[in-house]
Design a protein around this motif. Structure first.
Motif, PDB file in Angstrom:
ATOM      1  N   THR A  11       0.934  -1.070   0.092  1.00 42.68           N
ATOM      2  CA  THR A  11      -0.019   0.049   0.006  1.00 42.68           C
ATOM      3  C   THR A  11       0.905   1.257  -0.088  1.00 42.68           C
ATOM      4  OG1 THR A  11      -0.170   0.307   2.455  1.00 42.68           O
ATOM      5  CG2 THR A  11      -1.938  -1.131   1.110  1.00 42.68           C
ATOM      6  N   SER A  20      -1.480   4.779   4.044  1.00 42.72           N
ATOM      7  CA  SER A  20      -1.003   3.487   3.669  1.00 42.72           C
ATOM      8  C   SER A  20      -0.686   2.498   4.979  1.00 42.72           C
ATOM      9  CB  SER A  20       0.347   3.713   2.771  1.00 42.72           C
ATOM     10  OG  SER A  20       1.399   4.213   3.316  1.00 42.72           O
ATOM     11  N   ALA A  23      -4.113   0.984   5.726  1.00 45.76           N
ATOM     12  CA  ALA A  23      -4.376   0.131   4.732  1.00 45.76           C
ATOM     13  C   ALA A  23      -3.636  -1.232   4.980  1.00 45.76           C
ATOM     14  CB  ALA A  23      -4.316   0.555   3.358  1.00 45.76           C
ATOM     15  N   LEU A  27      -5.689  -4.641   6.374  1.00 47.66           N
ATOM     16  CA  LEU A  27      -5.564  -5.729   5.285  1.00 47.66           C
ATOM     17  C   LEU A  27      -4.811  -7.038   5.632  1.00 47.66           C
ATOM     18  CD1 LEU A  27      -5.026  -3.921   1.717  1.00 47.66           C
ATOM     19  CD2 LEU A  27      -7.171  -5.396   2.470  1.00 47.66           C
ATOM     20  N   SER A  43       3.731  -1.429   3.578  1.00 48.22           N
ATOM     21  CA  SER A  43       3.565  -0.070   2.854  1.00 48.22           C
ATOM     22  C   SER A  43       4.952   0.740   2.607  1.00 48.22           C
ATOM     23  CB  SER A  43       2.305   0.479   3.783  1.00 48.22           C
ATOM     24  OG  SER A  43       3.069   0.929   5.104  1.00 48.22           O
ATOM     25  N   LEU A  89      -1.557  -1.152  -4.212  1.00 43.25           N
ATOM     26  CA  LEU A  89      -2.786  -0.335  -3.821  1.00 43.25           C
ATOM     27  C   LEU A  89      -2.392   1.022  -3.482  1.00 43.25           C
ATOM     28  CD1 LEU A  89      -4.874  -3.109  -2.123  1.00 43.25           C
ATOM     29  CD2 LEU A  89      -4.956  -2.603  -4.574  1.00 43.25           C
ATOM     30  N   THR A 112      -5.729   2.279  -7.718  1.00 50.11           N
ATOM     31  CA  THR A 112      -6.010   2.780  -6.402  1.00 50.11           C
ATOM     32  C   THR A 112      -6.857   1.998  -5.875  1.00 50.11           C
ATOM     33  OG1 THR A 112      -8.134   3.805  -6.990  1.00 50.11           O
ATOM     34  CG2 THR A 112      -5.950   4.975  -7.586  1.00 50.11           C
ATOM     35  N   VAL A 113      -6.618   1.862  -4.095  1.00 45.18           N
ATOM     36  CA  VAL A 113      -7.412   0.994  -3.548  1.00 45.18           C
ATOM     37  C   VAL A 113      -8.897   1.068  -3.653  1.00 45.18           C
ATOM     38  CG1 VAL A 113      -7.352   2.410  -1.654  1.00 45.18           C
ATOM     39  CG2 VAL A 113      -7.499  -0.152  -1.088  1.00 45.18           C
ATOM     40  N   ARG A 114      -9.286   2.078  -3.701  1.00 45.04           N
ATOM     41  CA  ARG A 114     -10.968   2.105  -3.985  1.00 45.04           C
ATOM     42  C   ARG A 114     -11.414   1.932  -5.726  1.00 45.04           C
ATOM     43  NH1 ARG A 114     -12.827   8.119  -2.425  1.00 45.04           N
ATOM     44  NH2 ARG A 114     -14.733   7.111  -2.291  1.00 45.04           N
ATOM     45  N   LEU A 185     -11.338  -1.453   1.833  1.00 46.83           N
ATOM     46  CA  LEU A 185     -10.757  -2.706   2.577  1.00 46.83           C
ATOM     47  C   LEU A 185     -11.653  -3.557   2.782  1.00 46.83           C
ATOM     48  CD1 LEU A 185      -8.485  -0.356   5.048  1.00 46.83           C
ATOM     49  CD2 LEU A 185      -7.671  -1.506   2.763  1.00 46.83           C
ATOM     50  N   ILE A 188     -12.271  -5.765  -0.268  1.00 49.73           N
ATOM     51  CA  ILE A 188     -11.191  -6.519  -0.803  1.00 49.73           C
ATOM     52  C   ILE A 188     -11.156  -7.610   0.273  1.00 49.73           C
ATOM     53  CG2 ILE A 188      -8.562  -6.488  -0.667  1.00 49.73           C
ATOM     54  CD1 ILE A 188      -8.518  -3.611  -1.542  1.00 49.73           C
TER      55      ILE A 188
END
Length: 198
Positions: A11, A20, A23, A27, A43, A89, A112-114, A185, A188
């Motif tokens: 991340t 990050s 995340a 995660l 990260s 991500l 991107t994470v989203r 998150l 995922i």
């Protein structure tokens, strides 16, 4: 038989002390519940405040979701770190661009994470066959599958791909960060549970 090499997720944000790490830690905590040892989440920051701990408001968010903010030190994003990563991500489209400047070969493995969470939701709607024993192998093939449905997961507004930077901006900014990041998150992690057959 479980793949001996875990699936490695990175991340990325700017300072590696607010977004990050949240995340990363959430995660990792969630994926450890799906299948211990199958995933490794780390990260880094594009302009990291190297060696700094997680900012206290971010640490509070991590703890609220049953993660641990302990034993963390911010680190600078490098080509070496990227070479050791299966999926990147990023917190914003700008971070994604900076990752690809360092290593263009990651084009199909950097989101991107989203954006990535929306793509997984599309794949989930199409039906997910459980991965079986080789969960890490299933996830290594996933970025290409996710990219194939990118056109079905476009944001209505480009800003919907990004997670706000709350650094030095007060509690409201951290709350907005959480509101933007947490659903991605959780999406995922839900996909991970489905893919693991759990």
């Amino acid at each position: 038989m479980e793949s001996p090499q875990p699936f490695r997720i990175l991340t990325v944000c700017t300072g590696n002390i607010c977004r990050s790490p949240v995340a990363e830690r959430l995660l990792q905590a969630g994926l450890d519940q799906v299948r211990p040892g199958a995933f490794e989440v780390r990260s880094a920051g594009t302009r990291a405040m190297v060696g700094e701990p997680i900012q206290p408001p971010s640490a509070t968010i991590i703890q609220a979701f049953n993660g641990s903010p302990d034993h963390f030190a911010a680190r600078q994003l490098t080509p070496k770190i990227l070479r050791e990563t299966d999926l990147v991500l990023a917190m914003t489209a700008a971070h994604r661009g900076e990752v690809l400047q360092l290593d263009a070969s990651l084009l199909k493995r950097t989101f991107t994470v989203r954006e990535f969470a929306r793509m997984l939701a599309v794949l989930e709607e199409k039906g997910v066959e459980p991965a079986g024993d080789d969960l890490a192998g299933f996830w290594r093939a996933l970025p290409a599958r996710a990219a194939s449905v990118r056109h079905l997961a476009l944001a209505q507004d480009a800003a919907d791909n990004d997670v706000i930077d709350p650094y030095r901006r007060g509690d409201e900014a951290y709350a907005q960060m959480e509101d933007e990041l947490a659903p991605a998150l959780l999406g995922i992690l839900r996909f991970a549970r489905i893919s693991a057959g759990s």
